[in-house]
Write a protein that holds these residues in place. Structure first.
Motif, PDB file in Angstrom:
ATOM      1  N   PRO A 114       0.139  -8.851   8.405  1.00  0.00           N
ATOM      2  CA  PRO A 114      -1.228  -8.456   8.038  1.00  0.00           C
ATOM      3  C   PRO A 114      -2.245  -9.361   8.731  1.00  0.00           C
ATOM      4  O   PRO A 114      -1.987 -10.543   8.956  1.00  0.00           O
ATOM      5  CB  PRO A 114      -1.250  -8.664   6.514  1.00  0.00           C
ATOM      6  CG  PRO A 114       0.183  -8.657   6.093  1.00  0.00           C
ATOM      7  CD  PRO A 114       0.948  -9.237   7.237  1.00  0.00           C
ATOM      8  N   ARG A 115      -3.410  -8.807   9.030  1.00  0.00           N
ATOM      9  CA  ARG A 115      -4.434  -9.572   9.741  1.00  0.00           C
ATOM     10  C   ARG A 115      -5.297 -10.392   8.796  1.00  0.00           C
ATOM     11  O   ARG A 115      -6.030 -11.283   9.243  1.00  0.00           O
ATOM     12  CB  ARG A 115      -5.312  -8.624  10.568  1.00  0.00           C
ATOM     13  CG  ARG A 115      -4.524  -7.844  11.617  1.00  0.00           C
ATOM     14  CD  ARG A 115      -5.445  -7.014  12.484  1.00  0.00           C
ATOM     15  NE  ARG A 115      -4.686  -6.218  13.444  1.00  0.00           N
ATOM     16  CZ  ARG A 115      -4.231  -6.678  14.605  1.00  0.00           C
ATOM     17  NH1 ARG A 115      -4.460  -7.927  14.941  1.00  0.00           N
ATOM     18  NH2 ARG A 115      -3.557  -5.889  15.420  1.00  0.00           N
ATOM     19  N   ASP A 116      -5.239 -10.092   7.496  1.00  0.00           N
ATOM     20  CA  ASP A 116      -6.042 -10.844   6.533  1.00  0.00           C
ATOM     21  C   ASP A 116      -5.410 -10.728   5.153  1.00  0.00           C
ATOM     22  O   ASP A 116      -4.500  -9.920   4.927  1.00  0.00           O
ATOM     23  CB  ASP A 116      -7.492 -10.342   6.511  1.00  0.00           C
ATOM     24  CG  ASP A 116      -7.582  -8.825   6.388  1.00  0.00           C
ATOM     25  OD1 ASP A 116      -6.976  -8.275   5.456  1.00  0.00           O
ATOM     26  OD2 ASP A 116      -8.258  -8.200   7.226  1.00  0.00           O
ATOM     27  N   ALA A 117      -5.916 -11.558   4.224  1.00  0.00           N
ATOM     28  CA  ALA A 117      -5.368 -11.585   2.867  1.00  0.00           C
ATOM     29  C   ALA A 117      -5.622 -10.284   2.133  1.00  0.00           C
ATOM     30  O   ALA A 117      -4.842  -9.891   1.261  1.00  0.00           O
ATOM     31  CB  ALA A 117      -5.973 -12.757   2.097  1.00  0.00           C
ATOM     32  N   GLU A 118      -6.715  -9.603   2.461  1.00  0.00           N
ATOM     33  CA  GLU A 118      -7.014  -8.329   1.800  1.00  0.00           C
ATOM     34  C   GLU A 118      -5.938  -7.293   2.098  1.00  0.00           C
ATOM     35  O   GLU A 118      -5.477  -6.580   1.190  1.00  0.00           O
ATOM     36  CB  GLU A 118      -8.381  -7.816   2.267  1.00  0.00           C
ATOM     37  CG  GLU A 118      -8.771  -6.480   1.647  1.00  0.00           C
ATOM     38  CD  GLU A 118     -10.076  -5.948   2.195  1.00  0.00           C
ATOM     39  OE1 GLU A 118     -10.358  -4.754   1.963  1.00  0.00           O
ATOM     40  OE2 GLU A 118     -10.802  -6.714   2.851  1.00  0.00           O
ATOM     41  N   THR A 119      -5.527  -7.197   3.367  1.00  0.00           N
ATOM     42  CA  THR A 119      -4.474  -6.249   3.737  1.00  0.00           C
ATOM     43  C   THR A 119      -3.152  -6.634   3.087  1.00  0.00           C
ATOM     44  O   THR A 119      -2.414  -5.776   2.592  1.00  0.00           O
ATOM     45  CB  THR A 119      -4.315  -6.211   5.262  1.00  0.00           C
ATOM     46  OG1 THR A 119      -5.560  -5.864   5.863  1.00  0.00           O
ATOM     47  CG2 THR A 119      -3.256  -5.207   5.673  1.00  0.00           C
ATOM     48  N   GLU A 120      -2.850  -7.922   3.076  1.00  0.00           N
ATOM     49  CA  GLU A 120      -1.611  -8.399   2.448  1.00  0.00           C
ATOM     50  C   GLU A 120      -1.578  -8.035   0.967  1.00  0.00           C
ATOM     51  O   GLU A 120      -0.559  -7.581   0.449  1.00  0.00           O
ATOM     52  CB  GLU A 120      -1.488  -9.913   2.622  1.00  0.00           C
ATOM     53  CG  GLU A 120      -0.228 -10.494   2.023  1.00  0.00           C
ATOM     54  CD  GLU A 120      -0.142 -11.999   2.181  1.00  0.00           C
ATOM     55  OE1 GLU A 120       0.912 -12.578   1.820  1.00  0.00           O
ATOM     56  OE2 GLU A 120      -1.121 -12.614   2.658  1.00  0.00           O
ATOM     57  N   ALA A 121      -2.711  -8.226   0.283  1.00  0.00           N
ATOM     58  CA  ALA A 121      -2.781  -7.915  -1.143  1.00  0.00           C
ATOM     59  C   ALA A 121      -2.661  -6.415  -1.386  1.00  0.00           C
ATOM     60  O   ALA A 121      -2.028  -5.986  -2.357  1.00  0.00           O
ATOM     61  CB  ALA A 121      -4.094  -8.441  -1.727  1.00  0.00           C
ATOM     62  N   PHE A 122      -3.264  -5.605  -0.515  1.00  0.00           N
ATOM     63  CA  PHE A 122      -3.194  -4.151  -0.666  1.00  0.00           C
ATOM     64  C   PHE A 122      -1.755  -3.662  -0.582  1.00  0.00           C
ATOM     65  O   PHE A 122      -1.316  -2.842  -1.404  1.00  0.00           O
ATOM     66  CB  PHE A 122      -4.055  -3.487   0.422  1.00  0.00           C
ATOM     67  CG  PHE A 122      -4.139  -1.992   0.310  1.00  0.00           C
ATOM     68  CD1 PHE A 122      -5.091  -1.399  -0.501  1.00  0.00           C
ATOM     69  CD2 PHE A 122      -3.252  -1.173   1.004  1.00  0.00           C
ATOM     70  CE1 PHE A 122      -5.165  -0.012  -0.615  1.00  0.00           C
ATOM     71  CE2 PHE A 122      -3.319   0.211   0.893  1.00  0.00           C
ATOM     72  CZ  PHE A 122      -4.275   0.788   0.086  1.00  0.00           C
ATOM     73  N   VAL A 123      -1.018  -4.161   0.397  1.00  0.00           N
ATOM     74  CA  VAL A 123       0.384  -3.762   0.548  1.00  0.00           C
ATOM     75  C   VAL A 123       1.207  -4.259  -0.641  1.00  0.00           C
ATOM     76  O   VAL A 123       2.081  -3.546  -1.145  1.00  0.00           O
ATOM     77  CB  VAL A 123       0.953  -4.310   1.869  1.00  0.00           C
ATOM     78  CG1 VAL A 123       2.442  -4.006   1.978  1.00  0.00           C
ATOM     79  CG2 VAL A 123       0.204  -3.709   3.061  1.00  0.00           C
TER      80      VAL A 123
END
Length: 364
Positions: free
Chosen positions: A105-114
């Motif tokens: 993921p490119r950022d923590a937001e994407t990581e959290a979404f997944v």
């Protein structure tokens, strides 16, 4: 003499309902995941189910596997929504399953979404099993739902690499401290050595990163080897070639479009270029030959170069910079989902107790 009782209507068709529920679920989910060519995933799923069947009845074993699969499907769907390719789920008995992201993921937001996708869909799957239990009066579905709610709640603990630890990174990293304390409670409650090891590694990583090495660069090393058959080594006097040991090796590194980093090591004496995939993005500090072995008594005869790569993990500077609106969004979703799971676990527990308890529901 044991008294025979006449089975009621629910007992007659409950096994059929379990079978139809399982078959339909597997068919739909596998078609969604397109696992037809993923023999490794299917095999791991079959092995996990077989092991569960060794301890429990087949309906419950298959139900537990489905709960795990639904959870992983949530991650798959969320990752695909973000355009991140993933591997098929690999099942690990009594631990669940895992998928691997083919691009970080490119950022923590994407990581959290997944990460949030798994518990969300997993909770929905457990709720479906609960509704089937209400409709049929069959306690087996309550037991399956109980396992589903429990697995998803445990996954919400703010501990890496659990889903909660990844969601916490987009809310506040102080949740990791709460995870360290809450994880200890979970260790005592679960009596699981494997979970204890997971918790201990997480705590050690926190201490190492934010206390011992705070503000310092941390270097890591990994080792490998290059094997070259004698006949491929240039020149006729390969036995006399002074292969260098404990000296730097020429190399170059690059990243592909999927975000994977590669290192090309050049072994000049053997006229070989060896390609290595890094486990994570990092800044290469050095590539050194540590030992050279001539294995001329084996077939085929080879020369082996052992190497060491020292690198510093690369972290995106603004990786954890998440807008306040997004932090609140994930924080509310995270808390609400945990609350729903707590409530549903309490309700399912009462339903099971009314019918003789969890273990009684597993009896044929």
């Amino acid at each position: 003499m044991r008294r025979q009782t006449k089975p009621n209507r629910n007992e007659k068709w409950a096994p059929s309902a379990a079978g139809l529920f399982s078959i339909a679920g597997v068919k739909t989910l596998l078609q969604f995941l397109r696992l037809g060519k993923k023999s490794g995933a299917l095999l791991s799923m079959a092995v996990a189910t077989a092991i569960y069947m060794w301890f429990y009845q087949w309906e419950f074993a298959l139900g537990v596997t489905l709960m795990v699969l639904v959870h992983e499907l949530g991650h798959v769907a969320a990752a695909r929504h973000k355009g991140i390719p993933v591997t098929a789920p690999f099942f690990i008995p009594f631990l669940g399953a895992l998928i691997m992201l083919k691009r970080n993921p490119r950022d923590a937001e994407t990581e959290a979404f997944v990460a949030l996708g798994g518990p969300l869909l997993g909770t929905l799957g457990a709720f479906v099993s609960f509704l089937i239990g209400l409709a049929t009066g069959e306690p087996l579905f309550y037991a399956i739902a109980y396992i589903g709610f429990t697995l998803n709640l445990i996954n919400l603990l703010p501990i890496h690499p659990l889903d909660g630890g990844r969601i916490a990174s987009s809310v506040t990293r102080w949740l990791w401290v709460a995870g360290a304390l809450g994880g200890l409670v979970a260790v005592i409650f679960l009596h699981s050595i494997l979970f204890f090891l997971l918790w201990a590694l997480f705590v050690w990583d926190l201490i190492s990163k934010y206390i011992v090495h705070r503000g310092k660069t941390t270097e890591y090393s990994f080792w490998g080897k290059i094997e070259v058959p004698f006949e491929q080594i240039p020149g006729e006097n390969w036995m006399l070639i002074p292969f260098r040991e404990r000296e730097p090796l020429p190399y170059r590194t690059y990243s592909d479009l999927d975000g994977k980093q590669w290192v090309e090591i050049e072994w000049e004496e053997a006229d070989v270029v060896h390609l290595i995939k890094m486990q994570e993005q990092g800044i290469i500090r050095s590539v050194v030959s540590t030992k050279v072995e001539r294995r001329w008594r084996q077939t085929p005869k080879v020369v082996v170069l052992r190497y060491q790569i020292d690198y510093e993990p690369h972290e995106i500077e603004n990786y954890y910079e998440v807008p306040d609106k997004i932090r609140w969004k994930f924080g509310i979703s995270y808390g609400a989902l945990a609350l729903v799971l707590f409530v549903m676990l309490d309700i399912v527990q009462m339903m099971l107790n009314a019918q003789g308890g969890f273990l009684h529901s597993l009896r044929k």
